[in-house]
Scaffold this motif. Sequence first.
Motif, mmCIF file in Angstrom:
data_model
loop_
_atom_site.group_PDB
_atom_site.id
_atom_site.type_symbol
_atom_site.label_atom_id
_atom_site.label_comp_id
_atom_site.label_asym_id
_atom_site.label_seq_id
_atom_site.Cartn_x
_atom_site.Cartn_y
_atom_site.Cartn_z
ATOM 1 N N UNK A 1 0.926 -1.186 -0.089
ATOM 2 C CA UNK A 1 0.061 0.147 -0.169
ATOM 3 C C UNK A 1 0.926 1.184 0.171
ATOM 4 N N UNK A 2 0.351 2.340 -0.648
ATOM 5 C CA UNK A 2 1.166 3.381 -0.778
ATOM 6 C C UNK A 2 0.383 4.927 -0.998
ATOM 7 N N UNK A 3 0.983 5.893 -1.129
ATOM 8 C CA UNK A 3 0.454 6.990 -1.586
ATOM 9 C C UNK A 3 0.876 7.521 -2.900
ATOM 10 N N UNK A 4 0.183 8.284 -3.776
ATOM 11 C CA UNK A 4 0.873 8.700 -4.994
ATOM 12 C C UNK A 4 2.066 9.570 -4.766
ATOM 13 N N UNK A 5 2.107 10.291 -3.960
ATOM 14 C CA UNK A 5 3.241 11.205 -3.688
ATOM 15 C C UNK A 5 4.421 10.353 -3.413
ATOM 16 N N UNK A 6 4.577 9.208 -2.726
ATOM 17 C CA UNK A 6 5.585 8.426 -2.541
ATOM 18 C C UNK A 6 5.977 7.738 -3.797
ATOM 19 N N UNK A 7 4.986 7.269 -4.249
ATOM 20 C CA UNK A 7 5.375 6.357 -5.560
ATOM 21 C C UNK A 7 5.881 7.047 -6.765
ATOM 22 N N UNK A 8 5.659 8.396 -6.819
ATOM 23 C CA UNK A 8 6.406 9.447 -7.624
ATOM 24 C C UNK A 8 7.611 9.588 -7.409
ATOM 25 N N UNK A 9 8.109 9.675 -6.151
ATOM 26 C CA UNK A 9 9.527 10.053 -5.850
ATOM 27 C C UNK A 9 10.050 8.480 -5.925
ATOM 28 N N UNK A 10 9.630 7.398 -5.735
ATOM 29 C CA UNK A 10 10.111 5.923 -5.748
ATOM 30 C C UNK A 10 10.310 5.902 -7.112
ATOM 31 N N UNK A 11 9.321 5.701 -8.267
ATOM 32 C CA UNK A 11 9.706 5.450 -9.545
ATOM 33 C C UNK A 11 10.986 6.227 -10.127
ATOM 34 N N UNK A 12 10.856 7.697 -9.747
ATOM 35 C CA UNK A 12 11.951 8.472 -10.196
ATOM 36 C C UNK A 12 13.143 8.041 -9.788
ATOM 37 N N UNK A 13 13.296 7.875 -8.296
ATOM 38 C CA UNK A 13 14.564 7.304 -7.766
ATOM 39 C C UNK A 13 15.060 6.072 -8.491
ATOM 40 N N UNK A 14 14.283 5.073 -8.658
ATOM 41 C CA UNK A 14 14.540 3.863 -9.257
ATOM 42 C C UNK A 14 15.233 3.944 -10.609
ATOM 43 N N UNK A 15 14.818 4.872 -11.792
ATOM 44 C CA UNK A 15 15.056 4.886 -12.921
ATOM 45 C C UNK A 15 16.258 5.830 -12.890
ATOM 46 N N UNK A 16 16.292 6.677 -12.103
ATOM 47 C CA UNK A 16 17.301 7.659 -12.263
ATOM 48 C C UNK A 16 18.745 7.354 -11.557
ATOM 49 N N UNK A 17 18.796 6.042 -11.046
ATOM 50 C CA UNK A 17 20.073 5.555 -10.296
ATOM 51 C C UNK A 17 20.337 5.894 -9.092
ATOM 52 N N UNK A 18 19.232 5.938 -8.170
ATOM 53 C CA UNK A 18 19.302 6.396 -6.763
ATOM 54 C C UNK A 18 19.396 5.384 -5.732
ATOM 55 N N UNK A 19 18.944 4.117 -6.298
ATOM 56 C CA UNK A 19 18.723 2.804 -5.450
ATOM 57 C C UNK A 19 20.020 1.924 -5.688
ATOM 58 N N UNK A 20 20.564 1.842 -6.784
ATOM 59 C CA UNK A 20 21.668 0.816 -7.090
ATOM 60 C C UNK A 20 22.961 1.546 -7.331
ATOM 61 N N UNK A 21 24.088 0.859 -7.273
ATOM 62 C CA UNK A 21 25.457 1.401 -7.679
ATOM 63 C C UNK A 21 25.427 1.403 -9.217
#
Length: 440
Positions: A313-333
């Motif tokens: 479960x989540x909110x749209x605000x955090x999902x927007x932050x999550x998907x950008x972080x994932x794609x832009x390289x903030x999760x993995x090296x």
Amino acid sequence: MQTGIGESRRRHRRGRLMRLAVCAVLLATAGCAANSTPESTGSAPTATAPAGPSVLKTIDPAALQATVDATAKELLIPGAVVVLRTPQGDFTTVSGTTLRGTESPPGADTWFRIASNTKTMTAAAIVLMAQEGKLQFTDPVSRYVPDVPNGENITLAQLLTMRSGLYNYTDAPELSAALDADPTRVWTPQEVLAIAFQRPPDFPPGAEYAYNNTNYALLGLVAEKIDGKPLATSLQDRLFAPQGLQQIMLPAIDSTSIPDPYSHGYMYGGSAFALVDAPYPPDMQAAARAGTLQPTDYTNQNSSYASAAGGAVATATDLATWIRALVEGRVFNADFQRQWLDSVQPEDPANPDGQQYGYGISQQRFAPNGSMYFHGGELPGFNSFIGYDPDNKVTLVIWTNLTVSLDSEHTANVLLLKVLDHVYPGIPLAPPGSPTPTTR
């Protein structure tokens, strides 16, 4: 798993929950280009194309609001939220109510069941474990989970990319029947996997692509085996806390509640209408349109049957932050960000430039300087989409609290097509029945 959860069979016809809808739409968007220098995300590579002039439309908030309101009314959606972030600014458009019969408008911070968008998180946890040297993508699943049919020949990479060939447990009629008989029932991963393992595989490992929730139920067990803790704790420790996400969580297995403020979720008919490709019969459609048949409130159905495949479960605000972080390289090296980006493979080998699926993510390039990484989600009661276009820095999150419309269209997918028309030039709105994005 709407892309949700009930996705495999329906995914092949209607769009693999939210993927194909995006595919059809984005293919029409020839001419998008990067409009700004990618913001720094450290040493990790980002999925960006060469810079060029932006051709994004100027967002008209009033026109966008009118589109969302009209679509919600047309499809009988009680409530909907659109969070759109572009270089022009952030735009949040809401419509309707979180609870039928009341005036309770949803918002960007309203919690809802995100269904198969959970897969982006389960996959990310597995990638981080590989980054730490705790597993390899080429490992057989049998190394971590016993008694998987042909498990010694199914790799973790094949689970991540939907190429295991295992039967999809959400296609089984006994599952939807059990959900309707006891919506609060607690399901373990072993119980849903037993449903899948009773059936023969659909094809040999690696032979083809088929969206399948069984794959991610197994990956959840792999993560728990390696971390020695519940998946919910692993996701919190590995993803949510480091990214500052306080409005995403995988509920406890026995929980049927959603944090406040939350939206109720609705659907006409039984769970099978979300879990398999079962169109509404004409008499049910007529009764619903006449108002003599009301949608069922599925808010408190226990989502433990979805778990690693779609239980968050989540909110749209955090999902927007999550998907950008994932794609832009903030999760993995940097190394594993590149492997994650390169994991996408064509869903249809005959269409190598078409929609692709990788480690818990879909991708569609629609112009030399334009592409979107995305996922979708569908469970009884909710339909949603999350996506990020790194070339043009467009983030989009859509959720609705009606799973499918009476003409069996995924509600968030229909809304997606119309919202994209406000963002990109040259997108012809697809007629009903066109492929839609993956959500289960």
